[in-house]
Write an enzyme that holds these catalytic residues in place. Structure first.
Site, PDB file in Angstrom:
ATOM      1  N   GLU A   1       0.905  -1.040   0.119  1.00 23.78           N
ATOM      2  CA  GLU A   1       0.042  -0.077  -0.114  1.00 23.78           C
ATOM      3  C   GLU A   1       0.946   1.324  -0.003  1.00 23.78           C
ATOM      4  O   GLU A   1       0.582   2.467  -0.707  1.00 23.78           O
ATOM      5  CB  GLU A   1      -0.902  -0.095   1.253  1.00 23.78           C
TER       6      GLU A   1
ATOM      7  N   GLU B   1      -3.803  -9.293   3.656  1.00 23.18           N
ATOM      8  CA  GLU B   1      -4.509  -8.870   4.957  1.00 23.18           C
ATOM      9  C   GLU B   1      -5.595  -9.750   5.223  1.00 23.18           C
ATOM     10  O   GLU B   1      -5.872 -10.080   6.537  1.00 23.18           O
ATOM     11  CB  GLU B   1      -5.039  -7.556   5.190  1.00 23.18           C
TER      12      GLU B   1
HETATM   13  C1  LIG Z   1      -4.320  -0.426   8.213  1.00 20.92           C
HETATM   14  C2  LIG Z   1      -3.784  -1.616   8.175  1.00 20.92           C
HETATM   15  C3  LIG Z   1      -2.688  -1.997   7.099  1.00 20.92           C
HETATM   16  C4  LIG Z   1      -1.879  -2.658   6.915  1.00 20.92           C
HETATM   17  C5  LIG Z   1      -2.364  -4.164   7.279  1.00 20.92           C
HETATM   18  C6  LIG Z   1      -0.762  -5.227   7.109  1.00 20.92           C
HETATM   19  O1  LIG Z   1       0.029  -4.676   6.527  1.00 20.92           O
HETATM   20  S1  LIG Z   1      -1.305  -6.423   7.920  1.00 20.92           S
HETATM   21  C7  LIG Z   1       0.398  -7.297   7.625  1.00 20.92           C
HETATM   22  C8  LIG Z   1       0.417  -7.660   6.295  1.00 20.92           C
HETATM   23  N1  LIG Z   1       1.640  -8.306   5.910  1.00 20.92           N
HETATM   24  C9  LIG Z   1       1.538  -9.730   6.270  1.00 20.92           C
HETATM   25  O2  LIG Z   1       0.878 -10.402   6.241  1.00 20.92           O
HETATM   26  C10 LIG Z   1       3.278 -10.390   5.946  1.00 20.92           C
HETATM   27  C11 LIG Z   1       3.371 -11.371   7.026  1.00 20.92           C
HETATM   28  N2  LIG Z   1       4.555 -11.970   6.721  1.00 20.92           N
HETATM   29  C12 LIG Z   1       4.990 -13.140   6.241  1.00 20.92           C
HETATM   30  O3  LIG Z   1       4.024 -13.417   5.420  1.00 20.92           O
HETATM   31  C13 LIG Z   1       6.317 -13.601   6.109  1.00 20.92           C
HETATM   32  O4  LIG Z   1       6.576 -13.410   7.265  1.00 20.92           O
HETATM   33  C14 LIG Z   1       7.151 -13.135   5.211  1.00 20.92           C
HETATM   34  C15 LIG Z   1       7.126 -11.685   5.280  1.00 20.92           C
HETATM   35  C16 LIG Z   1       6.723 -13.418   3.697  1.00 20.92           C
HETATM   36  C17 LIG Z   1       8.736 -13.526   5.486  1.00 20.92           C
HETATM   37  O5  LIG Z   1       8.650 -15.032   5.590  1.00 20.92           O
HETATM   38  P1  LIG Z   1       9.933 -15.755   5.846  1.00 20.92           P
HETATM   39  O6  LIG Z   1       9.517 -17.353   5.900  1.00 20.92           O
HETATM   40  O7  LIG Z   1      11.187 -15.204   5.420  1.00 20.92           O
HETATM   41  O8  LIG Z   1      10.146 -15.536   7.534  1.00 20.92           O
HETATM   42  P2  LIG Z   1       9.083 -15.561   8.623  1.00 20.92           P
HETATM   43  O9  LIG Z   1       7.686 -15.694   8.364  1.00 20.92           O
HETATM   44  O10 LIG Z   1       9.616 -16.628   9.667  1.00 20.92           O
HETATM   45  O11 LIG Z   1       9.187 -14.211   9.418  1.00 20.92           O
HETATM   46  C18 LIG Z   1      10.514 -13.802  10.089  1.00 20.92           C
HETATM   47  C19 LIG Z   1      10.222 -13.068  11.287  1.00 20.92           C
HETATM   48  O12 LIG Z   1       9.321 -11.722  10.849  1.00 20.92           O
HETATM   49  C20 LIG Z   1       8.084 -11.641  11.728  1.00 20.92           C
HETATM   50  N3  LIG Z   1       7.268 -10.875  10.826  1.00 20.92           N
HETATM   51  C21 LIG Z   1       6.982 -11.063   9.641  1.00 20.92           C
HETATM   52  N4  LIG Z   1       6.027 -10.519   9.207  1.00 20.92           N
HETATM   53  C22 LIG Z   1       5.938  -9.566  10.054  1.00 20.92           C
HETATM   54  C23 LIG Z   1       4.948  -8.350  10.226  1.00 20.92           C
HETATM   55  N5  LIG Z   1       4.001  -7.793   9.155  1.00 20.92           N
HETATM   56  N6  LIG Z   1       4.898  -7.756  11.436  1.00 20.92           N
HETATM   57  C24 LIG Z   1       5.581  -8.394  12.329  1.00 20.92           C
HETATM   58  N7  LIG Z   1       6.438  -9.290  12.388  1.00 20.92           N
HETATM   59  C25 LIG Z   1       6.552  -9.790  11.406  1.00 20.92           C
HETATM   60  C26 LIG Z   1       7.834 -13.113  11.961  1.00 20.92           C
HETATM   61  O13 LIG Z   1       6.778 -13.444  12.816  1.00 20.92           O
HETATM   62  C27 LIG Z   1       9.156 -13.829  12.295  1.00 20.92           C
HETATM   63  O14 LIG Z   1       9.501 -13.449  13.438  1.00 20.92           O
HETATM   64  P3  LIG Z   1       9.607 -14.533  14.609  1.00 20.92           P
HETATM   65  O15 LIG Z   1       9.996 -13.872  15.874  1.00 20.92           O
HETATM   66  O16 LIG Z   1      10.470 -15.678  14.044  1.00 20.92           O
HETATM   67  O17 LIG Z   1       8.073 -15.053  14.573  1.00 20.92           O
END
Ligand SMILES: CC/C=C\CC(=O)SCCNC(=O)CCNC(=O)[C@H](O)C(C)(C)COP(=O)(O)OP(=O)(O)OC[C@H]1O[C@@H](n2cnc3c(N)ncnc32)[C@H](O)[C@@H]1OP(=O)(O)O
Length: 719
Positions: free
Chosen positions: A103, A123
């Protein structure tokens, strides 16, 4: 945080800094607001590039922050300020641009992506919608149909698809930030109105009403009661039918409903639970970050029935070489053909070339001699498995990991048949093994931490969500299913029909109720196991299968159905009837009604009216109680483990988090009270008696799920 620097004198470079995914935390949003203001104020800066640190653009809003009070500058005004900027802003997308990250990029005037980047609005998978204007901008940019697809599924697209859809302007395999900086310099001073997506009209479609009606029906069919996909369609509809400002208002309204819904909480819990299960531990204290997995390149699969074939496909697709062994010549030929076809279909779906040269087919064990890891997937029969493990022990090189794909047999017993029990673990795949995401990695008493670490890592490489669990009959998933199925059988005895039970559980959100599921997987599977356990065996005196076994109520209805040759879909008759053997459409069968009536009459059971609430409470609470029991015994290490197993292996609706999360939502006290109520009514059903851990949690005031581990530790240390 966000860092500002000036490059080549006139381009402001803003770098988001919040590892690992540069999520839009309060500090990052504040950083963006400050650095964008700086770029706008500095007269030397003529254009701006936004990128992310460590070659990751942005993973969206900080999901962890959704649990607390939102602080820092809000996302929407920040995004609008970027679009309104009088200086061109270019997004340099590397790694990922997801959710709020995309976004943010959509608010920029240009988007340049690296070839390997992935973009999307996921989302919906968190129970939300793209409410930082994504639901309003994306349809204006790429059209309603494509936007509906991306927003309602949350799927990620590759840079190539993003280019084709028009989400990005340019894709490069060079250094994306360098390319973006050069490009930003070239567009300095150019007019920007044509680049502001919020000013675009939504591309018209032939019949908007029909398009949304069809989308709504499709989404409702697959949502299983989840509300976010429906809200996503409504938000896109607002983009298609309302001016931008009003569409934004609608987006905000819909988001407010979703944000406070239990479903969003459940889905966000599930997101973190999937990651938490990777941080496994064993009762010995060994855990994921202290144990090095063994290197695995060459693998073997023994037994090429349905499960074995799926495992071969999953291993091959993950890049492992596989020796595929099947002793029956005819079965081997058939398996080879089926595996090749699955690989071709899979490759077509993923747009890659099929990988079959890495499979060696064999009808003997000899080629297994030099593999690193073997997965035995022969028929679920302990004697047969013992024999295979003895053969493997004789033929494999020292150090080879021996895994069994049993769905519940004793790992310790099998390990005791080998000279190296520390190298034996269970790898319980779910059918079809190349599709289903769940893998239970089962450690026995002697399994070494390295063996567990290796199986967990292999699962990860195969794209599975792997959960490490202890050894007991049925492990975690199938063990918990037993009291659930028992309740379903008892409900039939007491007056329910298979349709009534299935409908209640399908309305709850399961893809299939227990009877339709049992017809699909084959009713005879459980029958065979019950016969082996000595349960489905007629009493010599009466000739009938006893309804009390070892002091507990037992329902033989499933056994009696099987005695009639009704094994489910494969025979065209089971709990339902089908047009033909192998048919898929389940129809209520009048035969079943007659059978149940006769059965009840024979056993003096007076049928009563059973309502869906009782079906849900008895089936689900019995299953949850067993979940607490596995936690108490340490078979499951944490509630997240159980929830992930149920969501990914047993079609528990993800928007309800999983059985243990659901228990927390319903309230532990209520669960305990209802179990006690049903146990009083059915004192011969021990699985309805609340277990110690549940009682203990209620006694200390029902702490929330993230605090259960502490109580579990105390309880185990007292035992
Ligand atoms: C008004 C509202 C506006 C917007 C709403 C949003 O934006 S909602 C969020 C949308 N984003 C997502 O859904 C992305 C979520 N993340 C993922 O799909 C995957 O984590 C990603 C980015 C593809 C990376 O995958 P990968 O396998 O490489 O790593 P992993 O999933 O293990 O993630 C690594 C650690 O990062 C933490 N994390 C990932 N994304 C987020 C996030 N958006 N917010 C906070 N933390 C995030 C994830 O939990 C892992 O941490 P850990 O401590 O190991 O749990």
């Amino acid at each position: 945080m966000a860092q500002f620097s000036r490059v080549s004198g006139s381009v402001g470079l803003i770098t988001l800094q919040n590892p690992p995914v540069n999520a839009l935390s309060a500090a990052v949003r504040q950083g963006i607001v400050d650095t964008v203001n700086k770029a706008l104020q500095e007269p030397e800066v003529k254009s701006v590039v936004i990128c992310g640190q460590n070659k990751v653009f942005c993973g969206g809003a900080d999901i962890k922050s959704f649990r607390g009070v939102m602080t820092g500058p809000p996302l929407i005004p920040m995004i609008h300020a970027i679009e309104a900027s009088t200086k061109p802003v270019v997004a340099a997308i590397e790694g990922i641009a997801l959710g709020g990250g995309l976004e943010l990029a959509l608010a920029c005037h240009y988007r340049i992506s690296h070839t390997k980047a992935r973009l999307g609005l996921p989302e919906v998978t968190l129970g939300l919608l793209p409410a930082a204007a994504g639901s309003q901008r994306l349809p204006r940019l790429i059209g309603i149909t494509a936007a509906l697809d991306l927003i309602t599924t949350g799927r990620h697209v590759t840079a190539a698809e993003a280019l084709q859809l028009g989400i990005v302007d340019h894709v490069t395999d060079q250094n994306t930030v360098d390319v973006a900086l050069k490009f930003a310099s070239s567009v300095a001073g150019k007019p920007l109105d044509a680049r502001r997506i919020s000013l675009y009209p939504c591309p018209p479609s032939d019949d908007t009403d029909a398009l949304f009606e069809e989308a709504m029906q499709r989404v409702r069919r697959s949502a299983r009661g989840a509300i976010a996909p429906v809200a996503c369609v409504q938000a896109v509809r607002a983009a298609a039918t309302l001016p931008y400002a009003q569409g934004l208002e609608r987006e905000k309204e819909l988001m407010a409903t979703l944000f406070t819904s239990g479903q969003a909480r459940a889905l966000q819990y599930s997101f973190f639970a999937q990651r938490a299960v990777g941080r496994w531990s064993m009762p010995s204290g060994a855990q994921w970050d202290t144990v090095e997995p063994l290197p695995v390149q060459k693998t073997a699969v023994i037994g090429l029935g349905t499960m074995g074939r799926g495992i071969v496909v999953a291993l091959t697709q993950a890049g492992f070489s596989v020796v595929a062994v099947e002793t029956h010549e005819k079965q081997l030929t058939q398996a080879k053909q089926a595996i090749e076809e699955m690989l071709i279909r899979g490759a077509k779906r993923r747009g890659v070339t099929p990988e079959h040269d890495t499979i060696t087919y064999s009808h003997s064990m000899e080629p297994v001699a030099n593999v690193d890891l073997v997965i035995e997937a022969v028929f679920e029969d302990m004697v047969l498995k013992e024999k295979v493990f003895q053969q493997l022990s004789a033929v494999c090189k020292p150090g080879t990991l021996l895994c069994t794909n049993t769905s519940g047999l004793d790992i310790d017993h099998l390990a005791s048949k080998t000279p190296n029990p520390e190298l034996v673990v269970g790898m319980h795949f779910f059918a079809p093994a190349h599709v289903m995401k769940l893998l239970e990695v089962v450690y026995g008493r002697q399994s070494s931490p390295r063996a567990v670490a290796t199986a967990m890592q292999l699962g990860k490489k195969m794209g599975k969500v792997s959960v490490a669990v202890g050894n007991c009959l049925g492990f975690v998933g199938n063990r918990m299913l037993k009291p659930y199925m028992n309740q379903a059988f008892f409900l039939l005895e007491e007056g329910a029909s298979p349709e009534l039970v299935d409908q209640a559980l399908e309305e709850f959100g399961f893809i299939m109720g227990p009877f339709r599921m049992s017809d699909l997987s084959g009713i005879d599977v459980g029958w065979r196991i019950r016969k082996e356990e000595g349960l489905a065996v007629p009493d010599q005196r009466t000739g009938q299968i006893p309804r009390m076994q070892k002091g507990c109520r037992y329902s033989p209805v499933g056994d009696l159905i099987c005695e009639q040759g009704r094994f489910g879909q494969k025979t065209g008759q089971g709990w339902y009837r089908y047009d033909k053997p192998g048919g898929r459409v389940a129809r209520p069968d009048p035969w079943m009604q007659t059978f149940l009536n006769q059965y009840r009459a024979t056993h003096g059971l007076v049928p009563r009216r059973i309502d869906p609430k009782e079906v849900l409470e008895r089936c689900l609470y019995a299953l949850i109680n067993e979940g607490f029991q596995t936690l108490e015994e340490g078979i499951a290490a944490a509630p997240e483990d159980i929830d992930v197993i149920y969501v990914f292996g047993y079609s528990w609706p993800q928007h309800r988090g999983g059985p243990m999360f659901y228990a927390d939502m319903v309230g532990l006290e209520k669960i305990m009270d209802r179990l006690e109520h049903y146990h009083q009514a059915h004192p011969d059903v021990p699985s309805l008696q609340p277990c110690n851990l549940l009682r203990k949690l209620v006694a200390i005031g029902s702490p929330p799920i993230h605090k259960w581990s502490q109580v579990m530790k105390t309880l185990r240390s007292q035992l």
